[in-house]
Design an enzyme around this catalytic site. Structure first.
Site, short mmCIF file in Angstrom:
data_model
loop_
_atom_site.label_atom_id
_atom_site.label_comp_id
_atom_site.label_asym_id
_atom_site.label_seq_id
_atom_site.Cartn_x
_atom_site.Cartn_y
_atom_site.Cartn_z
N CYS A 79 -55.10 104.44 68.11
CA CYS A 79 -55.42 105.83 67.76
C CYS A 79 -55.32 106.74 68.98
O CYS A 79 -56.16 106.66 69.89
CB CYS A 79 -56.83 105.87 67.16
SG CYS A 79 -57.49 107.53 66.91
N CYS A 82 -58.27 109.09 69.58
CA CYS A 82 -59.41 108.33 70.10
C CYS A 82 -59.36 108.24 71.62
O CYS A 82 -60.40 108.29 72.29
CB CYS A 82 -59.44 106.93 69.50
SG CYS A 82 -59.63 106.87 67.70
#
Length: 327
Positions: A79, A82
């Site tokens: 991600c 993230c």
């Protein structure tokens, strides 16, 4: 992805008067006990950011949230947002210096927790305060907005639940996880003799002896899986020893609100092989109770999970049911 839910609107439910009073009383009791024992209760800076999995969620998030707000960062290695958000949260955890703890949960390895929190996309940030969860925001967010949300969360923790955070000792970093004179601790074990003694005690129905033998192992090696399972089994067998099954089941049926009656019946259910019945009985006890009674039922359910083993699908299903009634 734009950040969502960047408000504390969920705090209305979170700050229910009864829950707040119970959590505040527990926090004050914990601080008083620490003072009586002469403990400073300090942690090293490294303890402000922790990796959490399903096995450790109860201890490292739910229990910890009774003394400090726990912010949960749901993330994954693949991600990209993230990778932008997580370093910001980690830096802020250090900067806030014990006002909150950051728990990082890898969704690929802990999909059950992701489902329990209803995470629809990552990064997703939640908080747990006094055992109760609320969403904070989803997606990468500007640091100013994150700070505002954290400030509101901390204010709720202080005003509604009496959570003033944890003390951080920067000098404890060097000694964290080290033995005498900074040397790494000696590896635990071996425990073959103690474990054999525990099994022999179990075979002889010497349950106090077996319990003590397993506790001796866990005192030196808290993560010893065999001793953890053995202790849970020995304690269960010790509790059901001498029970009158007919009377226990009658008491449970006649007094559905009596937590002790439900605990005894759940123990008998498990010993008799009725695993789902035991788990369902205790989940229902958690749902219908509050305060110390709720904690008693929850902790007994977790103890019975240890008897069956965390990988068993019946345990997985019961954990999901427990999370639903807790949150």
């Amino acid at each position: 992805m734009q950040p969502r839910n960047m408000s504390m609107s969920g705090v209305v439910d979170l700050a229910a008067v009864k829950a707040a009073g119970e959590a505040k009383a527990k926090a004050e009791e914990a601080r008083a006990q620490a003072a009586r024992q002469g403990g400073g209760g300090t942690v090293p800076p490294a303890a402000l950011v922790i990796d959490v999995d399903e096995a450790g969620f109860e201890r490292e998030v739910l229990q910890r949230s009774t003394e400090v707000p726990v912010v949960i960062d749901f993330w994954a290695e693949w991600c990209e947002p993230c990778k932008q958000l997580s370093p910001v949260l980690e830096r802020l955890a250090a900067e806030y210096n014990g006002r909150f703890v950051l728990a990082k949960i890898d969704v690929d390895a802990n999909q059950l927790l992701m489902q329990q929190f209803g995470v629809q996309g990552i990064p997703a940030v939640f908080a747990v305060v006094a055992g109760q969860a609320l969403p904070l925001f989803q997606g990468a967010a500007p640091e100013a907005q994150i700070r505002q949300t954290l400030d509101q969360l901390i204010q709720v923790g202080e005003e509604r639940f009496g959570l003033t955070g944890i003390a951080v000792d920067p000098n404890a970093e060097a000694a964290y996880g080290a033995g005498a004179e900074g040397a790494p601790p000696a590896p635990p074990g071996p425990y073959d003799a103690l474990l054999e003694a525990a099994v022999s005690a179990l075979d002889a129905n010497d349950f106090p002896g077996a319990i003590q033998a397993y506790k001796n192992v866990l005192a030196d090696d808290p993560g010893n899986t065999e001793a953890t399972l053995g202790l849970a089994q020995a304690e269960l067998l010790s509790r059901v020893q001498g029970m009158d099954p007919g009377q226990v089941r009658k008491d449970a049926a006649d007094r559905p609100a009596d937590v002790d009656a439900q605990l005894a019946a759940a123990d008998l259910d498990l010993v008799g092989g009725h695993v789902e019945d035991a788990f369902g009985r205790l989940v229902e006890a958690v749902r219908r109770t509050a305060g110390d009674d709720r904690d008693k039922a929850r902790l007994r359910l977790l103890a019975l999970f240890e008897v069956i083993g965390g990988d068993d699908p019946r345990v997985t299903a019961a954990r999901s049911a427990l999370a639903r009634v807790l949150f």
